[in-house]
Design a protein around this motif. Structure first.
Motif, PDB file in Angstrom:
ATOM      1  N   GLY A  27     -15.355 -18.697   1.676  1.00 17.16           N
ATOM      2  CA  GLY A  27     -13.970 -18.231   1.656  1.00 17.16           C
ATOM      3  C   GLY A  27     -13.023 -19.278   1.102  1.00 17.16           C
ATOM      4  N   LEU A  28     -13.177 -20.517   1.548  1.00 22.40           N
ATOM      5  CA  LEU A  28     -12.335 -21.600   1.028  1.00 22.40           C
ATOM      6  C   LEU A  28     -12.552 -21.802  -0.461  1.00 22.40           C
ATOM      7  CD1 LEU A  28     -12.481 -24.321   3.827  1.00 22.40           C
ATOM      8  CD2 LEU A  28     -10.463 -23.120   2.995  1.00 22.40           C
ATOM      9  N   SER A  31     -10.752 -18.977  -2.266  1.00 23.44           N
ATOM     10  CA  SER A  31      -9.307 -19.073  -2.110  1.00 23.44           C
ATOM     11  C   SER A  31      -8.735 -20.217  -2.949  1.00 23.44           C
ATOM     12  CB  SER A  31      -8.957 -19.257  -0.637  1.00 23.44           C
ATOM     13  OG  SER A  31      -7.579 -19.140  -0.444  1.00 23.44           O
ATOM     14  N   TYR A  35      -6.392 -19.752  -6.206  1.00 22.05           N
ATOM     15  CA  TYR A  35      -5.090 -20.429  -6.237  1.00 22.05           C
ATOM     16  C   TYR A  35      -4.937 -21.242  -7.525  1.00 22.05           C
ATOM     17  CZ  TYR A  35      -1.304 -23.627  -5.119  1.00 22.05           C
ATOM     18  OH  TYR A  35      -0.142 -24.358  -5.168  1.00 22.05           O
ATOM     19  N   GLU A  70      -9.385 -13.286  -5.700  1.00 24.83           N
ATOM     20  CA  GLU A  70     -10.146 -14.431  -5.210  1.00 24.83           C
ATOM     21  C   GLU A  70      -9.342 -15.195  -4.159  1.00 24.83           C
ATOM     22  OE1 GLU A  70     -11.475 -17.011  -8.320  1.00 24.83           O
ATOM     23  OE2 GLU A  70     -12.797 -15.508  -9.197  1.00 24.83           O
ATOM     24  N   PHE A  71      -8.075 -15.426  -4.443  1.00 30.46           N
ATOM     25  CA  PHE A  71      -7.210 -16.170  -3.535  1.00 30.46           C
ATOM     26  C   PHE A  71      -7.049 -15.437  -2.204  1.00 30.46           C
ATOM     27  CE2 PHE A  71      -2.718 -17.088  -2.183  1.00 30.46           C
ATOM     28  CZ  PHE A  71      -2.976 -18.356  -1.684  1.00 30.46           C
ATOM     29  N   VAL A  72      -6.669 -14.178  -2.246  1.00 30.13           N
ATOM     30  CA  VAL A  72      -6.380 -13.419  -1.025  1.00 30.13           C
ATOM     31  C   VAL A  72      -7.650 -13.125  -0.232  1.00 30.13           C
ATOM     32  CG1 VAL A  72      -5.523 -11.193  -0.154  1.00 30.13           C
ATOM     33  CG2 VAL A  72      -4.259 -12.427  -1.930  1.00 30.13           C
ATOM     34  N   GLY A  74     -10.588 -14.483  -0.511  1.00 31.60           N
ATOM     35  CA  GLY A  74     -11.226 -15.727  -0.093  1.00 31.60           C
ATOM     36  C   GLY A  74     -10.602 -16.263   1.186  1.00 31.60           C
ATOM     37  N   ALA A  75      -9.275 -16.226   1.260  1.00 31.93           N
ATOM     38  CA  ALA A  75      -8.579 -16.680   2.470  1.00 31.93           C
ATOM     39  C   ALA A  75      -8.941 -15.786   3.655  1.00 31.93           C
ATOM     40  CB  ALA A  75      -7.072 -16.691   2.239  1.00 31.93           C
ATOM     41  N   SER A  86     -13.794  -8.041   2.526  1.00 39.79           N
ATOM     42  CA  SER A  86     -13.536  -9.222   1.690  1.00 39.79           C
ATOM     43  C   SER A  86     -14.803  -9.669   0.981  1.00 39.79           C
ATOM     44  CB  SER A  86     -12.989 -10.369   2.547  1.00 39.79           C
ATOM     45  OG  SER A  86     -11.745 -10.020   3.113  1.00 39.79           O
TER      46      SER A  86
END
Length: 159
Positions: A27-28, A31, A35, A70-72, A74-75, A86
């Motif tokens: 996830g990190l 994200s 970003y 990916e950002f959303v 992943g977070a 997700s």
């Protein structure tokens, strides 16, 4: 014998840990990657270039769209919120990336075993395997999905 029994108990009591580490770190990764693709100009250009070379339709839109997902997601995955949806979204992204870009990095003329070895070496494939595991296993311990499921039990079917 007591030592072996204790080691077996320890192993069984820590079975949740690999799933937690995989979920949080994958996830990190997504994200942070998303970003950087959204807000770092050099990464925006690289993402657009990759989309154009892969033949993805509407590359300008899709570069931003994929980076945002990916950002959303992943977070959300890292937090253990809506874990299965997700993981599914991110698995779709890595599948498309593997098909449109990744496999073209494999040298031509390889035998089947060597090709498969190169294929497994692609980061997209390994992330895809981890995401597939998370999709089937769910969030595990220390996840926001547990909190949501207590409040809305019907949500358990989806997370």
């Amino acid at each position: 014998m007591i030592v072996i029994d204790r080691l077996v108990q320890l192993r069984q009591s820590l079975q949740w840990l690999p799933l937690l580490l995989a979920r949080v770190n994958v996830g990190l990764f997504f994200s942070i990657s998303g970003y950087n693709k959204l807000f770092v100009p050099a990464n925006q250009a690289a993402m657009l270039d990759t989309m154009q070379h892969a033949g993805i339709p509407f590359p300008e839109f899709n570069a931003v769209f994929v980076a945002m997902f990916e950002f959303v997601f992943g977070a959300l995955l890292g937090l253990g919120l809506l874990t299965r949806p997700s993981a599914l979204v991110l698995l779709a992204i890595v599948s498309v990336a593997t098909i449109t870009d990744g496999i073209h990095k494999i040298p031509a003329g390889l035998g089947p075993l060597d090709w498969y070895d190169w294929f497994l070496y692609l980061p997209e494939v390994l992330y895809g395997l981890l995401l597939f595991w998370i999709l089937l296993a769910g969030a595990g311990r220390f996840a926001g999905d547990q909190v949501l499921a207590k409040r809305w039990p019907a949500l358990l079917r989806f997370v």
